[in-house]
Design a protein around this motif. Structure first.
Motif, PDB file in Angstrom:
ATOM      1  N   ALA A 133       0.886  -1.263  -0.066  1.00 41.87           N
ATOM      2  CA  ALA A 133       0.039  -0.222   0.061  1.00 41.87           C
ATOM      3  C   ALA A 133       0.721   1.187   0.036  1.00 41.87           C
ATOM      4  O   ALA A 133       0.853   2.093  -0.770  1.00 41.87           O
ATOM      5  CB  ALA A 133      -0.886  -0.061   1.198  1.00 41.87           C
ATOM      6  N   GLY A 134       1.575   1.223   0.740  1.00 44.08           N
ATOM      7  CA  GLY A 134       2.887   2.364   0.816  1.00 44.08           C
ATOM      8  C   GLY A 134       3.550   2.724  -0.443  1.00 44.08           C
ATOM      9  O   GLY A 134       3.606   3.967  -0.941  1.00 44.08           O
ATOM     10  N   VAL A 135       3.931   1.547  -1.078  1.00 47.42           N
ATOM     11  CA  VAL A 135       4.603   1.577  -2.309  1.00 47.42           C
ATOM     12  C   VAL A 135       3.755   2.168  -3.650  1.00 47.42           C
ATOM     13  O   VAL A 135       4.190   3.124  -4.171  1.00 47.42           O
ATOM     14  CB  VAL A 135       5.213   0.550  -2.770  1.00 47.42           C
ATOM     15  CG1 VAL A 135       5.614   0.456  -4.124  1.00 47.42           C
ATOM     16  CG2 VAL A 135       6.386  -0.040  -1.818  1.00 47.42           C
ATOM     17  N   VAL A 136       2.468   1.856  -3.371  1.00 49.60           N
ATOM     18  CA  VAL A 136       1.594   2.380  -4.721  1.00 49.60           C
ATOM     19  C   VAL A 136       1.088   3.718  -4.170  1.00 49.60           C
ATOM     20  O   VAL A 136       1.081   4.600  -4.960  1.00 49.60           O
ATOM     21  CB  VAL A 136       0.360   1.493  -4.753  1.00 49.60           C
ATOM     22  CG1 VAL A 136      -0.533   2.050  -5.548  1.00 49.60           C
ATOM     23  CG2 VAL A 136       0.979   0.202  -5.043  1.00 49.60           C
ATOM     24  N   ALA A 137       0.854   3.968  -2.753  1.00 47.61           N
ATOM     25  CA  ALA A 137      -0.101   5.288  -2.314  1.00 47.61           C
ATOM     26  C   ALA A 137       0.988   6.535  -2.525  1.00 47.61           C
ATOM     27  O   ALA A 137       0.721   7.544  -2.580  1.00 47.61           O
ATOM     28  CB  ALA A 137      -0.790   4.919  -1.253  1.00 47.61           C
ATOM     29  N   ILE A 147      -3.874   6.563  -3.898  1.00 44.94           N
ATOM     30  CA  ILE A 147      -4.241   6.214  -2.534  1.00 44.94           C
ATOM     31  C   ILE A 147      -5.368   5.128  -2.593  1.00 44.94           C
ATOM     32  O   ILE A 147      -5.185   4.063  -1.972  1.00 44.94           O
ATOM     33  CB  ILE A 147      -4.696   7.394  -1.620  1.00 44.94           C
ATOM     34  CG1 ILE A 147      -3.344   8.440  -1.372  1.00 44.94           C
ATOM     35  CG2 ILE A 147      -5.410   7.057  -0.381  1.00 44.94           C
ATOM     36  CD1 ILE A 147      -3.850   9.637  -0.609  1.00 44.94           C
ATOM     37  N   VAL A 148      -6.341   5.278  -3.416  1.00 43.09           N
ATOM     38  CA  VAL A 148      -7.438   4.385  -3.546  1.00 43.09           C
ATOM     39  C   VAL A 148      -6.955   3.091  -4.023  1.00 43.09           C
ATOM     40  O   VAL A 148      -7.250   2.007  -3.691  1.00 43.09           O
ATOM     41  CB  VAL A 148      -8.634   5.074  -4.503  1.00 43.09           C
ATOM     42  CG1 VAL A 148      -9.528   3.653  -4.660  1.00 43.09           C
ATOM     43  CG2 VAL A 148      -9.558   6.176  -3.631  1.00 43.09           C
ATOM     44  N   GLY A 149      -5.974   3.342  -4.915  1.00 42.65           N
ATOM     45  CA  GLY A 149      -5.427   2.198  -5.828  1.00 42.65           C
ATOM     46  C   GLY A 149      -4.512   1.364  -4.694  1.00 42.65           C
ATOM     47  O   GLY A 149      -4.670   0.002  -4.559  1.00 42.65           O
ATOM     48  N   GLY A 150      -3.749   1.800  -3.620  1.00 44.05           N
ATOM     49  CA  GLY A 150      -2.914   1.181  -3.001  1.00 44.05           C
ATOM     50  C   GLY A 150      -3.662   0.444  -1.974  1.00 44.05           C
ATOM     51  O   GLY A 150      -3.389  -0.561  -1.618  1.00 44.05           O
ATOM     52  N   ALA A 179      -3.838  -3.407  -1.553  1.00 46.27           N
ATOM     53  CA  ALA A 179      -3.223  -3.897  -0.461  1.00 46.27           C
ATOM     54  C   ALA A 179      -4.439  -4.832   0.330  1.00 46.27           C
ATOM     55  O   ALA A 179      -4.024  -6.066   1.019  1.00 46.27           O
ATOM     56  CB  ALA A 179      -2.574  -2.948   0.453  1.00 46.27           C
ATOM     57  N   ALA A 180      -5.398  -4.586   0.373  1.00 43.39           N
ATOM     58  CA  ALA A 180      -6.653  -5.260   0.987  1.00 43.39           C
ATOM     59  C   ALA A 180      -7.001  -6.466   0.346  1.00 43.39           C
ATOM     60  O   ALA A 180      -6.964  -7.630   1.049  1.00 43.39           O
ATOM     61  CB  ALA A 180      -7.921  -4.155   1.168  1.00 43.39           C
ATOM     62  N   VAL A 181      -7.047  -6.439  -0.871  1.00 40.41           N
ATOM     63  CA  VAL A 181      -7.121  -7.504  -1.822  1.00 40.41           C
ATOM     64  C   VAL A 181      -5.958  -8.550  -1.463  1.00 40.41           C
ATOM     65  O   VAL A 181      -6.253  -9.891  -1.144  1.00 40.41           O
ATOM     66  CB  VAL A 181      -7.277  -7.507  -3.382  1.00 40.41           C
ATOM     67  CG1 VAL A 181      -7.293  -8.763  -3.866  1.00 40.41           C
ATOM     68  CG2 VAL A 181      -8.622  -6.532  -3.577  1.00 40.41           C
ATOM     69  N   LEU A 182      -4.758  -8.255  -1.594  1.00 36.61           N
ATOM     70  CA  LEU A 182      -3.729  -8.982  -1.110  1.00 36.61           C
ATOM     71  C   LEU A 182      -3.827  -9.586   0.414  1.00 36.61           C
ATOM     72  O   LEU A 182      -3.548 -10.867   0.570  1.00 36.61           O
ATOM     73  CB  LEU A 182      -2.567  -8.398  -1.398  1.00 36.61           C
ATOM     74  CG  LEU A 182      -0.870  -9.302  -1.182  1.00 36.61           C
ATOM     75  CD1 LEU A 182      -1.070 -10.128  -2.360  1.00 36.61           C
ATOM     76  CD2 LEU A 182       0.240  -8.356  -1.183  1.00 36.61           C
TER      77      LEU A 182
END
Lengths: 105, 189
Positions: free
Chosen positions: A20-24, B90-93, B97-100
């Motif tokens: 999440a951190g890498v993407v966001a 942010i939404v994408g991340g 992450a939630a799906v993973l």
């Protein structure tokens, strides 16, 4: 009692946080920190499997030497990556991902 | 009691990991990451991997985090206050992450061998002493301690000696690369 699954789920959650951190995030330094977090999460999986795979009364130490290699590679990667970030900062005066758009079509 | 410690250190690892992602000031992120690594090292210790736990603290919480903090302070990076959010990223991340996380949790909870607990996967040190050939390791095992640094070393030098040298070469290449990268280029007129 704590089972192998507990460790695997903690490791998975840590990996997801890093992803999440890498993407966001936009700060390249924080993206790097999140990459380190993902590498450590993989290490936790390896060590957990090591401990629960008991052969001849001992944990299987093969995977722990793999963890040793991972940590070494991560240290080398951080050193080179931070040098690249410093070089980037010298030319762009910024460490945000938006400032690096030269290759954008 | 050991299970309470597991939850405590898992909470430290994940909580400070969340702080790394959420903090707006890079120095806060770096220090949270150091704390997260300390929690992770404690989890390694709970898995009887004392050598790896100590290495985790020395290399990550020590060397790597000092390098990060040094670069943050050298570049004088301001915190991102007042900047607009990149909503798409942010939404994408978060969704990714939630799906993973859900996927990993689903796979792990349906993994049958994963239900063995630490008491079932018990170490038998006196029996292991009979199988080992090296006297120094056998003596430690008979004394009731787990000489895991020696065992990791045995695995590294007996089975993975070549790989160890490749890693040494990698560190050398990395060092040379850092020196080349940080050298200032001469002005071209």
């Amino acid at each position: 009692m704590i089972t192998l699954n507990h460790y695997l789920i903690v490791s998975g959650l840590l990996f997801s946080l890093g992803l999440a951190g890498v993407v966001a995030r936009r700060n390249i330094l924080i993206i790097y920190m999140c990459l380190e977090m993902m590498l450590s999460a993989a290490n936790l999986t390896l060590v957990a499997f090591t401990r629960f795979h008991v052969t001849d009364g001992l944990p299987d130490f093969t995977a722990q030497s793999l963890v040793f290699f991972t940590i070494t590679v991560a240290a080398a990667e951080v050193a080179v990556g931070l040098a690249i970030i410093v070089a980037l900062y010298r030319t762009k005066r910024s460490v945000e991902t938006e400032s690096v758009t030269q290759l954008q079509g | 009691m050991p299970s309470l410690l597991f939850y405590l250190f898992a909470l430290i690892t994940l909580g400070f990991g969340l702080m790394v992602v959420l903090a707006r000031n890079p120095v806060t992120s770096a220090l949270s990451l150091a704390m997260s690594f300390v929690g992770l090292a404690a989890l390694f210790l709970s898995l009887d991997a004392y050598f790896i736990g100590i290495i985790q603290i020395l290399v990550y919480a020590g060397a790597v985090m000092v390098l990060f903090l040094f670069i943050i302070m050298l570049l004088d990076i301001k915190s991102e206050e007042g900047k607009s959010f990149n909503l798409k990223a942010i939404v994408g991340g978060v969704v990714l992450a939630a799906v993973l996380a859900v996927q990993i949790a689903a796979v792990a909870s349906s993994y049958g061998p994963g239900r063995t607990n630490l008491a079932e996967a018990r170490l038998d040190l006196p029996a292991a002493a009979e199988y080992t050939k090296l006297p120094t390791i056998a003596n430690d095992l008979r004394a009731g301690t787990l000489p895991d640094a020696k065992l990791v070393g045995q695995s590294l030098f007996q089975r993975y000696g070549f790989h160890l040298q490749v890693i040494g070469l990698l560190l050398l290449v990395g060092t040379v690369g850092v020196v080349v990268l940080s050298k200032r280029e001469k002005e071209v007129n």
